[in-house]
Design a protein around this motif. Sequence first.
Motif, PDB file in Angstrom:
ATOM      1  N   GLU A  24       0.817  -1.222   0.000  1.00 51.43           N
ATOM      2  CA  GLU A  24       0.000   0.000   0.000  1.00 51.43           C
ATOM      3  C   GLU A  24       0.847   1.267   0.000  1.00 51.43           C
ATOM      4  O   GLU A  24       0.650   2.187   0.795  1.00 51.43           O
ATOM      5  CB  GLU A  24      -0.985   0.003   1.177  1.00 51.43           C
ATOM      6  CG  GLU A  24      -1.985  -1.136   1.082  1.00 51.43           C
ATOM      7  CD  GLU A  24      -3.179  -0.972   1.992  1.00 51.43           C
ATOM      8  OE1 GLU A  24      -2.998  -0.420   3.079  1.00 51.43           O
ATOM      9  OE2 GLU A  24      -4.273  -1.403   1.589  1.00 51.43           O
ATOM     10  N   VAL A  25       1.838   1.265  -0.891  1.00 52.29           N
ATOM     11  CA  VAL A  25       2.652   2.466  -1.138  1.00 52.29           C
ATOM     12  C   VAL A  25       2.675   2.687  -2.655  1.00 52.29           C
ATOM     13  O   VAL A  25       2.225   1.825  -3.415  1.00 52.29           O
ATOM     14  CB  VAL A  25       4.109   2.329  -0.607  1.00 52.29           C
ATOM     15  CG1 VAL A  25       4.145   2.223   0.900  1.00 52.29           C
ATOM     16  CG2 VAL A  25       4.822   1.148  -1.247  1.00 52.29           C
ATOM     17  N   SER A  26       3.207   3.835  -3.071  1.00 49.77           N
ATOM     18  CA  SER A  26       3.250   4.091  -4.513  1.00 49.77           C
ATOM     19  C   SER A  26       4.405   3.327  -5.166  1.00 49.77           C
ATOM     20  O   SER A  26       5.365   2.944  -4.482  1.00 49.77           O
ATOM     21  CB  SER A  26       3.405   5.587  -4.772  1.00 49.77           C
ATOM     22  OG  SER A  26       4.668   6.018  -4.331  1.00 49.77           O
ATOM     23  N   GLN A  28       6.531   4.563  -7.131  1.00 49.87           N
ATOM     24  CA  GLN A  28       7.716   5.435  -7.039  1.00 49.87           C
ATOM     25  C   GLN A  28       8.486   5.192  -5.738  1.00 49.87           C
ATOM     26  O   GLN A  28       9.706   5.278  -5.718  1.00 49.87           O
ATOM     27  CB  GLN A  28       7.319   6.908  -7.120  1.00 49.87           C
ATOM     28  CG  GLN A  28       6.920   7.367  -8.505  1.00 49.87           C
ATOM     29  CD  GLN A  28       5.455   7.133  -8.791  1.00 49.87           C
ATOM     30  OE1 GLN A  28       4.783   6.404  -8.068  1.00 49.87           O
ATOM     31  NE2 GLN A  28       4.954   7.749  -9.836  1.00 49.87           N
ATOM     32  N   THR A  29       7.751   4.913  -4.670  1.00 50.41           N
ATOM     33  CA  THR A  29       8.403   4.652  -3.375  1.00 50.41           C
ATOM     34  C   THR A  29       9.265   3.393  -3.474  1.00 50.41           C
ATOM     35  O   THR A  29      10.414   3.380  -3.010  1.00 50.41           O
ATOM     36  CB  THR A  29       7.340   4.512  -2.257  1.00 50.41           C
ATOM     37  OG1 THR A  29       6.636   5.737  -2.160  1.00 50.41           O
ATOM     38  CG2 THR A  29       7.972   4.189  -0.909  1.00 50.41           C
ATOM     39  N   SER A  32      12.340   4.250  -5.541  1.00 46.25           N
ATOM     40  CA  SER A  32      13.297   5.051  -4.772  1.00 46.25           C
ATOM     41  C   SER A  32      14.005   4.221  -3.709  1.00 46.25           C
ATOM     42  O   SER A  32      15.190   4.415  -3.449  1.00 46.25           O
ATOM     43  CB  SER A  32      12.576   6.224  -4.084  1.00 46.25           C
ATOM     44  OG  SER A  32      12.100   7.120  -5.033  1.00 46.25           O
ATOM     45  N   TYR A  38      15.795   6.701  -1.049  1.00 49.50           N
ATOM     46  CA  TYR A  38      14.854   6.955   0.041  1.00 49.50           C
ATOM     47  C   TYR A  38      14.981   5.874   1.104  1.00 49.50           C
ATOM     48  O   TYR A  38      15.045   4.683   0.773  1.00 49.50           O
ATOM     49  CB  TYR A  38      13.426   6.994  -0.524  1.00 49.50           C
ATOM     50  CG  TYR A  38      12.357   7.129   0.531  1.00 49.50           C
ATOM     51  CD1 TYR A  38      12.232   8.289   1.276  1.00 49.50           C
ATOM     52  CD2 TYR A  38      11.470   6.088   0.796  1.00 49.50           C
ATOM     53  CE1 TYR A  38      11.256   8.409   2.251  1.00 49.50           C
ATOM     54  CE2 TYR A  38      10.492   6.207   1.761  1.00 49.50           C
ATOM     55  CZ  TYR A  38      10.396   7.361   2.481  1.00 49.50           C
ATOM     56  OH  TYR A  38       9.438   7.482   3.447  1.00 49.50           O
ATOM     57  N   ASN A  39      15.060   6.305   2.373  1.00 42.28           N
ATOM     58  CA  ASN A  39      15.097   5.352   3.480  1.00 42.28           C
ATOM     59  C   ASN A  39      13.688   5.214   4.054  1.00 42.28           C
ATOM     60  O   ASN A  39      13.058   6.223   4.381  1.00 42.28           O
ATOM     61  CB  ASN A  39      16.047   5.835   4.574  1.00 42.28           C
ATOM     62  CG  ASN A  39      17.488   5.762   4.132  1.00 42.28           C
ATOM     63  OD1 ASN A  39      17.853   4.907   3.317  1.00 42.28           O
ATOM     64  ND2 ASN A  39      18.304   6.661   4.637  1.00 42.28           N
ATOM     65  N   PRO A  40      13.204   3.980   4.196  1.00 46.55           N
ATOM     66  CA  PRO A  40      11.813   3.821   4.646  1.00 46.55           C
ATOM     67  C   PRO A  40      11.651   4.093   6.139  1.00 46.55           C
ATOM     68  O   PRO A  40      12.621   4.067   6.895  1.00 46.55           O
ATOM     69  CB  PRO A  40      11.536   2.342   4.348  1.00 46.55           C
ATOM     70  CG  PRO A  40      12.850   1.689   4.508  1.00 46.55           C
ATOM     71  CD  PRO A  40      13.866   2.679   4.030  1.00 46.55           C
ATOM     72  N   SER A  41      10.414   4.326   6.535  1.00 49.50           N
ATOM     73  CA  SER A  41      10.118   4.440   7.962  1.00 49.50           C
ATOM     74  C   SER A  41      10.255   3.040   8.557  1.00 49.50           C
ATOM     75  O   SER A  41      10.254   2.038   7.813  1.00 49.50           O
ATOM     76  CB  SER A  41       8.694   4.957   8.162  1.00 49.50           C
ATOM     77  OG  SER A  41       7.772   3.963   7.756  1.00 49.50           O
ATOM     78  N   LEU A  44       7.351   0.801   7.477  1.00 51.88           N
ATOM     79  CA  LEU A  44       7.430   0.263   6.116  1.00 51.88           C
ATOM     80  C   LEU A  44       8.506  -0.811   6.032  1.00 51.88           C
ATOM     81  O   LEU A  44       8.334  -1.823   5.351  1.00 51.88           O
ATOM     82  CB  LEU A  44       7.694   1.394   5.108  1.00 51.88           C
ATOM     83  CG  LEU A  44       7.755   0.981   3.641  1.00 51.88           C
ATOM     84  CD1 LEU A  44       6.482   0.251   3.206  1.00 51.88           C
ATOM     85  CD2 LEU A  44       7.980   2.193   2.746  1.00 51.88           C
TER      86      LEU A  44
END
Lengths: 68, 143
Positions: A24-26, A28-29, A32, A38-41, A44
Amino acid sequence: MKNRLGEIRKKHGIKQEELAAALEVSRQTIGSLENGRYNPSILLAFKIARYFDLSIEEIFIYEESEVK
Amino acid sequence: MKKSVSAFILMFLGLALLSAGIYTVKTSIDPQGMMRVLPYLCIGLGCGIFGHGTGDVISRRILKNHPAKEKEIEIERQDERNITLGSLAKAKAYDMMIYVFGALMLAFALMEVDLAALLLLVFAYLFVVAYGIYYRYKYDKEM
């Protein structure tokens, strides 16, 4: 932070779109994350680890030198 | 359901404001003071609110028959990377606003504009800064 997400995803034979929909993320995420831009939370990161039935450390590689 | 009702309310509120503004402009003869500005303010606000409400109603109508697209939009909206990007962009814009508004206030003071207008701008500027400090403190307590 480096990660093996792209490699693991390909090994499981799933597309970025499919993984994005499952988490349930885009899309693009996912892109990345795989490129290391991009570093995930932590939430995630756990979701990704649970999805592949692996531990977070097996997917994300923490290196001391990366801490700025 | 609740959201679609509020979209309808917004649409009618905008339409009412717009109509009231146009009616006042057409009917008032030689308006004085605030009445010279108020109708145009109503028209401007009415247009904005009506446009926003109508857009919301139309998009809801269309998405009602396309649940997959609705889910996709919801995911895009709640995506943590998108939220982070939005927050970072807003933070940058806030930093820029502090400098731009500071320079603007200085320029207005040097131009010797009306003191009431200048003080309003200064209070608005300080209110925004205080708002930022309040939330910094609030989040500090929460996290």
